[in-house]
Design a protein around this motif. Structure first.
Motif, mmCIF file in Angstrom:
data_model
loop_
_atom_site.group_PDB
_atom_site.id
_atom_site.type_symbol
_atom_site.label_atom_id
_atom_site.label_comp_id
_atom_site.label_asym_id
_atom_site.label_seq_id
_atom_site.Cartn_x
_atom_site.Cartn_y
_atom_site.Cartn_z
ATOM 1 N N GLY A 262 37.619 50.314 33.506
ATOM 2 C CA GLY A 262 38.462 49.277 33.971
ATOM 3 C C GLY A 262 38.106 48.586 34.959
ATOM 4 N N LEU A 263 37.405 48.824 35.993
ATOM 5 C CA LEU A 263 37.091 48.057 37.084
ATOM 6 C C LEU A 263 35.862 47.046 36.325
ATOM 7 N N LEU A 264 34.770 47.449 35.667
ATOM 8 C CA LEU A 264 33.653 46.809 35.121
ATOM 9 C C LEU A 264 34.542 45.678 34.287
ATOM 10 N N LEU A 265 35.283 45.855 33.459
ATOM 11 C CA LEU A 265 36.038 44.783 32.605
ATOM 12 C C LEU A 265 36.615 43.848 33.327
ATOM 13 N N SER A 266 37.518 44.243 33.968
ATOM 14 C CA SER A 266 38.442 43.371 34.632
ATOM 15 C C SER A 266 37.571 42.414 35.725
ATOM 16 N N SER A 267 36.558 43.099 36.316
ATOM 17 C CA SER A 267 35.777 42.137 37.144
ATOM 18 C C SER A 267 34.981 41.110 36.596
ATOM 19 N N SER A 268 34.441 41.628 35.305
ATOM 20 C CA SER A 268 33.719 40.770 34.524
ATOM 21 C C SER A 268 34.315 39.598 33.799
ATOM 22 N N ASP A 269 35.692 40.017 33.597
ATOM 23 C CA ASP A 269 36.631 38.806 33.126
ATOM 24 C C ASP A 269 36.934 37.702 34.156
ATOM 25 N N VAL A 270 36.991 38.278 35.450
ATOM 26 C CA VAL A 270 37.165 37.243 36.532
ATOM 27 C C VAL A 270 35.860 36.276 36.637
ATOM 28 N N GLY A 271 34.601 37.049 36.717
ATOM 29 C CA GLY A 271 33.274 36.576 36.708
ATOM 30 C C GLY A 271 33.140 35.509 35.712
ATOM 31 N N MET A 272 33.636 35.611 34.561
ATOM 32 C CA MET A 272 33.195 34.730 33.316
ATOM 33 C C MET A 272 33.912 33.512 33.653
ATOM 34 N N VAL A 273 35.202 33.696 33.804
ATOM 35 C CA VAL A 273 36.128 32.374 34.025
ATOM 36 C C VAL A 273 35.498 31.672 35.431
ATOM 37 N N ALA A 274 34.990 32.591 36.662
ATOM 38 C CA ALA A 274 34.514 31.533 37.658
ATOM 39 C C ALA A 274 33.341 30.774 37.461
#
Length: 432
Positions: A262-274
């Motif tokens: 969960g932590l890995l996917l939600s962090s990656s999600d924000v990173g992609m947008v940024a």
């Protein structure tokens, strides 16, 4: 492999209509995550930590509301149970884009609590409308439809936020979700079978819920994982008799994996947008999400065809390590390509973890265990977005992926260490 079974199932009008309404209902929420992030960052001119906090609050609200929504459907019927969600979706997401940040947090929490329970309603209804071998085919079709929706939804959200307005986009999310709820009320699909002998079993309910989690990942894990929590009610009697005897060190390891995923996917999600937003073309973020999600679908198909099972811990470690190179991306296309290796392991790690829980916990306690597994996934998802956002604000867009991969890797290493220390202690006690 009998592909004609899909055609036969789609010729059944109520099932075809339910699958179509399910796709329509899921599409707005699949775009909402990107819309919310871009609304906070671009429209409100705030950082990614605050955007991640809004995403976390929505996730907490969804997790809190899931058991309550499930009980409402059971107690008062589908139509009456959906009325609060239909009203709140339209009202809250029409007001939220105009609110201050503090009020946005409050509205996001309430919106999460009253989220239209599409996953659970569709799963329960398919369990009633389809019988025997058809039921597994129906759940598979729903998973395919979910994967298609979550590949396209983020792209639409990004286009709306950048080409039109995030305010208009979030308002449309609320209105269209509310309309989808009205469609479900009008259609009123059955959620309980008149004949207990033909009803979906607890095992089939869990398998369908797990399939929904895998299908919703990597881009929209929060709602699907929250729907696992009501499954704990299926083993309530056994829980009262035996407490938490099922919670062993091995089960704790799987829950740690769930937090890490969960932590890995939600962090990656924000990173992609940024990272895409930093290139000056935030509307292109949908390309990255499509590549990421498509890779997960391919990885899931390959893993499903394998005869040997893989360790969820090792799969999570590999996924975390493969996330790190995404920090090297310089534009949308390079990020999309670098997201593929990590994406390939997304569905396998979730499938492997749920299989491991099923292996470790007895049948009468498995519903409770899967409920806690869903809570672990939700906890990781809620933690990842604001923490990665803070790293992005302080260091830069690439730091989101370093945080995602690094924190998940450290969690795996720590869990390995605790397990090794515990086993050594047990051996010493036996020797004494």
């Amino acid at each position: 492999m009998n592909f004609s079974a899909y055609g036969e199932l789609l010729r059944v009008a109520p099932i075809r209509r339910l699958l179509l309404v399910g796709m329509i209902a899921r599409f707005p929420h699949s775009a909402a995550g990107v819309l919310l992030t871009l609304h906070v960052v671009l429209t409100m001119d705030m950082g990614y930590a605050k955007a991640g906090a809004v995403a976390a609050v929505v996730t907490v609200g969804i997790a809190f509301g899931a058991p309550w929504r499930g009980r409402r459907v059971d107690n008062v019927g589908l139509r009456r149970a959906l009325i609060p969600s239909v009203i709140s979706e339209a009202v809250i997401w029409s007001i939220a884009p105009h609110a201050s940040y503090e009020w946005l947090l409050v509205l996001a929490l309430v919106g999460g609590v009253f989220t239209l329970p599409v996953f659970s309603v569709v799963r329960q209804s398919l369990g009633v409308l389809a019988t025997g071998d058809q039921r597994r085919t129906a759940f598979a079709l729903d998973s395919i439809a979910t994967e298609v929706v979550f590949m396209g939804g983020p792209a639409l959200g990004a286009v709306l936020a950048t080409s039109v307005s995030s305010v208009v986009g979030l308002t449309l999310v609320g209105i269209t979700t509310s309309l989808a709820g009205l469609l479900l009320i009008w259609f009123n699909p059955p959620t309980r079978s008149d004949n207990p002998r033909t009803a979906a079993t607890a095992v089939q309910e869990r398998e369908a819920a797990n399939a929904a989690v895998v299908a919703a990942a990597p881009a929209h894990l929060s709602e699907a994982s929250a729907e696992l929590q009501p499954l704990a009610a299926l083993s309530r009697g056994a829980r009262l008799r035996a407490g938490f005897s099922w919670f062993t060190l091995s089960v704790a390891v799987v829950f740690a994996v769930a937090v890490g995923v969960g932590l890995l996917l939600s962090s990656s999600d924000v990173g992609m947008v940024a990272l895409v937003e930093s290139t000056g073309e935030p509307g292109q973020v949908g390309i990255v999400f499509a590549a990421w999600c498509a890779a997960s679908v391919v990885g899931g198909l390959v893993y499903g065809a394998m005869h040997r099972r893989a360790s969820p811990m090792l799969l999570l470690l590999a996924m975390a390590v493969l996330t790190l190179p995404m920090a090297l991306a310089t534009d949308t296309i390079s990020l999309a390509l670098l997201s593929i290796p990590a994406g390939l392991l997304c569905a396998p790690v979730l499938s492997s973890a749920s299989e491991r829980v099923a292996d470790l916990v007895s049948e009468e306690r498995r519903g409770e265990a899967m409920g806690w597994y869903g809570s672990a996934l939700t906890s990781g998802t809620a933690l990842g977005a604001p923490l990665a956002g803070a790293a992005i604000d302080v260091i830069g867009p690439w730091a989101g992926f370093i945080f995602a991969g690094g924190s998940a890797s450290l969690l795996v290493a720590g869990t390995f260490g605790v397990r090794k220390f515990s086993r050594r202690g047990q051996r010493l006690l036996r020797q004494e």
